[in-house]
Design a protein around this motif. Structure first.
Motif, mmCIF file in Angstrom:
data_model
loop_
_atom_site.group_PDB
_atom_site.id
_atom_site.type_symbol
_atom_site.label_atom_id
_atom_site.label_comp_id
_atom_site.label_asym_id
_atom_site.label_seq_id
_atom_site.Cartn_x
_atom_site.Cartn_y
_atom_site.Cartn_z
ATOM 1 N N TRP A 1 -13.793 -4.481 -10.828
ATOM 2 C CA TRP A 1 -13.652 -3.151 -10.695
ATOM 3 C C TRP A 1 -12.639 -2.434 -11.609
ATOM 4 O O TRP A 1 -12.314 -1.121 -12.471
ATOM 5 C CB TRP A 1 -12.867 -2.662 -9.218
ATOM 6 N N PHE B 1 1.760 4.014 -5.952
ATOM 7 C CA PHE B 1 0.689 5.109 -6.124
ATOM 8 C C PHE B 1 0.148 6.469 -5.704
ATOM 9 O O PHE B 1 -0.689 6.253 -6.528
ATOM 10 C CB PHE B 1 -0.315 4.042 -4.723
ATOM 11 N N TYR C 1 -5.556 4.831 -10.528
ATOM 12 C CA TYR C 1 -6.285 4.125 -10.311
ATOM 13 C C TYR C 1 -5.244 2.594 -9.419
ATOM 14 O O TYR C 1 -4.463 2.372 -10.276
ATOM 15 C CB TYR C 1 -7.510 2.808 -11.166
ATOM 16 N N GLY C 2 -5.144 2.262 -8.973
ATOM 17 C CA GLY C 2 -5.007 1.034 -7.340
ATOM 18 C C GLY C 2 -5.444 -0.033 -6.621
ATOM 19 O O GLY C 2 -5.892 0.000 -6.186
ATOM 20 N N VAL C 3 -4.410 -0.840 -7.601
ATOM 21 C CA VAL C 3 -5.499 -2.431 -6.950
ATOM 22 C C VAL C 3 -4.023 -2.491 -5.719
ATOM 23 O O VAL C 3 -2.751 -3.099 -5.943
ATOM 24 C CB VAL C 3 -5.442 -3.695 -7.681
ATOM 25 N N VAL C 4 -4.332 -2.310 -4.785
ATOM 26 C CA VAL C 4 -3.206 -3.098 -3.839
ATOM 27 C C VAL C 4 -4.344 -4.509 -3.259
ATOM 28 O O VAL C 4 -4.150 -4.613 -2.483
ATOM 29 C CB VAL C 4 -3.518 -2.339 -2.042
ATOM 30 N N GLY C 5 -2.899 -5.718 -3.719
ATOM 31 C CA GLY C 5 -3.306 -7.176 -3.805
ATOM 32 C C GLY C 5 -1.666 -7.545 -4.621
ATOM 33 O O GLY C 5 -0.494 -6.528 -5.142
ATOM 34 N N ASP C 6 -2.015 -8.846 -4.477
ATOM 35 C CA ASP C 6 -0.850 -9.900 -5.065
ATOM 36 C C ASP C 6 -1.242 -9.866 -6.751
ATOM 37 O O ASP C 6 -2.215 -10.149 -7.474
ATOM 38 C CB ASP C 6 -1.363 -11.711 -4.860
ATOM 39 N N ARG D 1 0.816 -1.847 -0.175
ATOM 40 C CA ARG D 1 -0.369 0.305 0.197
ATOM 41 C C ARG D 1 1.025 1.417 -0.137
ATOM 42 O O ARG D 1 0.427 2.395 -0.286
ATOM 43 C CB ARG D 1 -1.129 -0.176 1.229
ATOM 44 N N ALA E 1 -10.673 -7.218 -10.028
ATOM 45 C CA ALA E 1 -10.679 -7.066 -11.447
ATOM 46 C C ALA E 1 -11.881 -6.431 -11.906
ATOM 47 O O ALA E 1 -11.947 -5.637 -13.325
ATOM 48 C CB ALA E 1 -10.802 -9.008 -12.401
ATOM 49 N N LYS F 1 -2.737 -12.881 -8.773
ATOM 50 C CA LYS F 1 -4.095 -13.619 -8.263
ATOM 51 C C LYS F 1 -5.263 -11.993 -9.154
ATOM 52 O O LYS F 1 -6.110 -12.379 -10.003
ATOM 53 C CB LYS F 1 -4.032 -13.036 -6.913
ATOM 54 N N VAL F 2 -4.028 -10.904 -9.167
ATOM 55 C CA VAL F 2 -5.274 -9.506 -9.687
ATOM 56 C C VAL F 2 -5.794 -9.702 -11.029
ATOM 57 O O VAL F 2 -6.178 -10.048 -12.066
ATOM 58 C CB VAL F 2 -5.026 -8.562 -9.299
ATOM 59 N N GLU G 1 -7.165 6.593 -6.603
ATOM 60 C CA GLU G 1 -8.590 5.919 -6.181
ATOM 61 C C GLU G 1 -7.543 4.783 -5.901
ATOM 62 O O GLU G 1 -7.751 4.072 -7.251
ATOM 63 C CB GLU G 1 -9.841 5.779 -7.371
ATOM 64 N N ILE G 2 -7.992 4.115 -4.578
ATOM 65 C CA ILE G 2 -6.804 3.137 -4.521
ATOM 66 C C ILE G 2 -7.903 2.278 -3.702
ATOM 67 O O ILE G 2 -8.473 2.587 -2.987
ATOM 68 C CB ILE G 2 -6.076 3.395 -3.796
ATOM 69 N N ILE G 3 -8.085 1.006 -4.152
ATOM 70 C CA ILE G 3 -9.066 -0.200 -3.301
ATOM 71 C C ILE G 3 -8.055 -1.537 -3.147
ATOM 72 O O ILE G 3 -7.150 -1.795 -3.425
ATOM 73 C CB ILE G 3 -10.197 -0.810 -4.497
ATOM 74 N N PRO H 1 -9.360 -11.496 -5.662
ATOM 75 C CA PRO H 1 -9.181 -10.761 -7.141
ATOM 76 C C PRO H 1 -10.012 -10.638 -8.037
ATOM 77 O O PRO H 1 -10.215 -9.666 -8.987
ATOM 78 C CB PRO H 1 -8.003 -11.998 -6.850
ATOM 79 N N ALA I 1 -6.737 -12.723 -12.989
ATOM 80 C CA ALA I 1 -8.736 -12.380 -12.732
ATOM 81 C C ALA I 1 -9.011 -10.853 -13.933
ATOM 82 O O ALA I 1 -9.849 -11.374 -14.391
ATOM 83 C CB ALA I 1 -8.644 -11.948 -11.539
ATOM 84 N N LEU I 2 -7.849 -10.014 -14.340
ATOM 85 C CA LEU I 2 -8.597 -9.143 -15.136
ATOM 86 C C LEU I 2 -8.404 -9.978 -16.715
ATOM 87 O O LEU I 2 -9.052 -9.362 -17.417
ATOM 88 C CB LEU I 2 -7.106 -8.204 -14.694
#
Ligand code: FAD
Ligand code: AMP
Lengths: 345, 268
Positions: free
Chosen positions: B257, A314, A319-324, A309, B255, A327-328, B244-246, B251, A331-332
């Motif tokens: 989003w 960031f 737009y940000g995704v805090v994650g692995d 994070r 995805a 996995k992300v 915008e951070i989520i 996952p 999925a995308l």
């Protein structure tokens, strides 16, 4: 007072704007052509001529090219002893040429070759040089060149001048200026010059061009998916290629990923890589060091995927995704494929 | 025989931490640590490896404020033999010509230097000009942007190395004495040792040279010896970002989003 160890010069004797036309194998670097448009503007503001400087063996063949792109004149140094690029030799030739014809402004592309030569030429002539400029202008009052460049990893913008020495030298960061339109109806003067070569103390034994596998170069891409050390290995970049393809883009990398050998150097984004300004930049597993951000911060939109994070990336993300990422990203990709396959979803 | 190697190291503010006061337009120095410019440590490491292999000595030199001594101490505690702190107000404000000028003279004063190493570029000014500048002033050959040191042949007194240009890799041979600039990350700089740290504190290991000692005309160094002048500085306002951070621990939701955002941007 000026340093008495510097050669004395008369400022008014130095006129005209020069651009070094970098070429390899008879192909002119796009970065050199990009400067010609801006340099044309500068020469017009000063009411002076714009000249290209071309060095190599067999380059007479392409001598008109700089003129088609806006130059009035081209100094052509074409000789078999100039066949191989050697900074020691080439900078010597340009120093001698500058002493003969006295340009007021001398610009080179901010490639590695351009940078090393600009310093050699400037130091030999005891003048200043500003690296990596992203803008140039003429001071309307003094006629001096204003050399503007980012500093401190892109946090500052500095406007620099060389008021007392000539030529006023700078390198221009590639892919900032646009190549002016090529116009074959333009005419100009070709000046052939021979300068006795020096015996260099360096020898280039071999040159291995870096492969740029037919893929879209990152500088031109509208969408870039970039990967960093977080990808852990070259195989995982396949996932980014897949994502890029679904979005109609291409793949870039951080220096850490390039240094590790996971991606070719030609795809490195950042201060010592390429400056990119795509519509969309997606940073995956990249922390966002200043040197990286310097190369992508002018992207229209930025998306970041990172498990930390607090990663600085960031701060420059829309737009940000805090994650692995492992996995992300899959999925995308899956979701995008469903959309493509299944029509309206 | 051996190789006497001089390494230029610059003490730079860590650019990651530098902040600016937007009102006063000044750099906020409080809390910003300085570091040795990263590729310069790669140059020190290369110098130590060469000395360990061929014999000789390593001298590190830094032109900078008195605090730059800490950088020289770090290099000595890694194993460098000697440090030169080139420090005095007259050196302040140097551009790359003035810096090259001073470092070239320092190398001459060290006598019998075979190899002068520098970093490829600094993180604060990032020009990469100093190495090539020193090469011109000394009349020594140069291998810039070196990515691999291949060999040193003591008999012919030549070095071989690879260097990287934008469009490929060059294999180059240079006669000694020579200048090389080293790419960041070509090796892993060794950590300092306790013995080295103690040695760095010993009197005489780090010398301080001022402009008089070096015999400089003050017109030729520092701000006065610099043809380039910074006329104005602007703070670059980063382009406004949505920010915008989520949380992406789910996952599938992340995805979904992202797809929404990509749609809004018109890319899907
Ligand atoms: C002179 C000089 C010039 C330089 N030039 C450049 C340049 O042009 N370009 C450049 O990029 N760098 C450059 N650098 C290097 C720069 O300072 C950084 O070291 C580099 O950008 C770091 O790359 P990175 O973000 O990939 O790696 P790291 O900083 O190691 O970051 C990796 C990131 O991945 C994340 N991550 C790890 N695993 C996962 C996971 N499973 N899921 C999600 N996230 C994960 C981590 O949280 C971390 O933020 C330069 C440095 C110097 C000194
Ligand atoms: N003040 C300094 N003292 C010692 N070495 C320096 C100094 N400035 C630059 N250098 C060296 O020159 C290299 C290139 O610097 P620059 O041309 O400023 O990007 C650095 O990596 C250092 O090795």
């Amino acid at each position: 007072m000026v340093c008495p160890e510097w050669p004395e010069i008369k400022l008014e004797e130095w006129r005209d704007v020069w651009v070094y036309i970098e070429q390899r194998g008879g192909v002119i670097k796009e970065a050199s052509l990009q400067i010609l448009g801006k340099a044309r503007e500068l020469a017009d503001k000063l009411g002076e001529e714009l000249a290209g400087v071309l060095i190599g063996h067999g380059v007479s063949r392409i001598a008109m090219e700089p003129i088609y792109y806006g130059a009035d004149k081209v100094y052509v140094l074409d000789h078999e002893s100039y066949a191989t690029y050697n900074p020691e030799l080439y900078s010597y030739l340009m120093v001698e040429l500058a002493k003969m014809y006295k340009p007021s402004i001398f610009l080179l592309a901010g490639t590695r070759a351009g940078r090393e030569m600009s310093s050699r030429i400037a130091v030999a002539l005891r003048t200043g040089v500003t690296a990596d400029c992203t803008d140039f202008d003429i001071d309307p009052e003094t006629g001096e060149l204003i050399q503007s460049r980012p500093a401190f990893g892109g946090k500052l913008f500095a406007h620099i001048k060389t008021p007392t020495r000539r030529p006023q030298m700078a390198t221009a960061r590639p892919n900032i200026f646009e190549v002016p339109p090529r116009d074959e109806t333009r005419t100009g003067e070709i000046v052939r010059v021979f300068i006795e070569p020096i015996k260099t103390k360096t020898r280039v034994l071999e040159f291995r061009p870096e492969r740029t596998e037919g893929e879209q170069p990152i500088e031109k891409a509208r969408i870039i998916v970039s990967g960093g050390r977080g990808l852990r290995g070259p195989d995982n970049f396949k996932m980014l290629w897949e994502l890029a393809e679904l979005l109609g883009g291409t793949v870039g990398a951080s220096r850490a990923a390039v240094d590790a050998g996971w991606m070719p150097r030609s795809r490195q984004v950042g201060q010592t890589g390429k400056t990119v300004r795509p519509y969309l930049y997606i940073a995956v597993g990249i922390s966002g060091a200043v040197q990286h951000i310097a190369g992508m911060k002018d992207s229209k939109y930025v998306i970041a995927i990172n498990k930390d994070r607090n990663a600085p990336i960031f701060k420059v993300a829309d737009y940000g995704v805090v994650g692995d990422l492992f996995k992300v990203v899959p999925a995308l990709i899956k979701r995008l494929k469903e959309l493509k396959g299944g029509g309206a979803g | 025989m051996g190789l006497h190697i001089a390494v230029g190291i610059k003490w730079v503010p860590n650019t990651e931490q530098v902040r600016f006061d937007p009102v006063r337009k000044t750099m906020i120095r409080e809390g910003v640590e300085s570091i040795v410019n990263p590729p310069d440590l790669n140059a020190v490491e290369l110098a130590l490896q060469l000395r360990d292999r061929y014999g000789g000595s390593v001298t590190v030199m830094s032109m900078g404020p008195p605090s730059a001594k800490a950088g020289l101490e770090l290099a000595v505690s890694m194993g460098a033999d000697k440090g030169i702190l080139i420090s005095d107000r007259a050196f302040a404000g140097a551009d790359t010509l003035a810096t090259s000028y001073v470092l070239a003279r320092a190398i001459e004063m060290l006598e019998d230097v075979d190899l002068a190493l520098f970093g490829e570029e600094t993180i604060d000014s990032s020009t990469g000009h100093v190495g090539p500048g020193v090469s011109v002033l000394l009349g020594w050959p140069q291998i810039a942007y070196m990515t691999r040191f291949i060999s040193y042949d003591p008999r012919r007194r030549v070095v071989r190395a690879e260097r990287r240009l934008d469009e490929g890799v060059e294999l180059v041979e240079a006669e000694l004495p020579a200048v090389m600039t080293v790419s960041v990350g070509i090796n892993i700089p060794r950590p300092p040792t306790l013995r080295g740290k103690l040695r760095a504190r010993k009197p005489g290991v780090i010398e301080v040279w001022d402009h008089r000692y070096m015999g400089f005309n003050p017109e030729c160094i520092g701000l006065r010896g610099s043809p380039t002048i910074v006329k104005e500085i602007e703070i670059i306002e980063p382009p406004p970002r949505q920010g915008e951070i989520i949380d992406g621990s789910d996952p599938e939701r992340a995805a979904e989003w992202l797809v929404e955002k990509l749609r809004a941007l018109g890319v899907v």
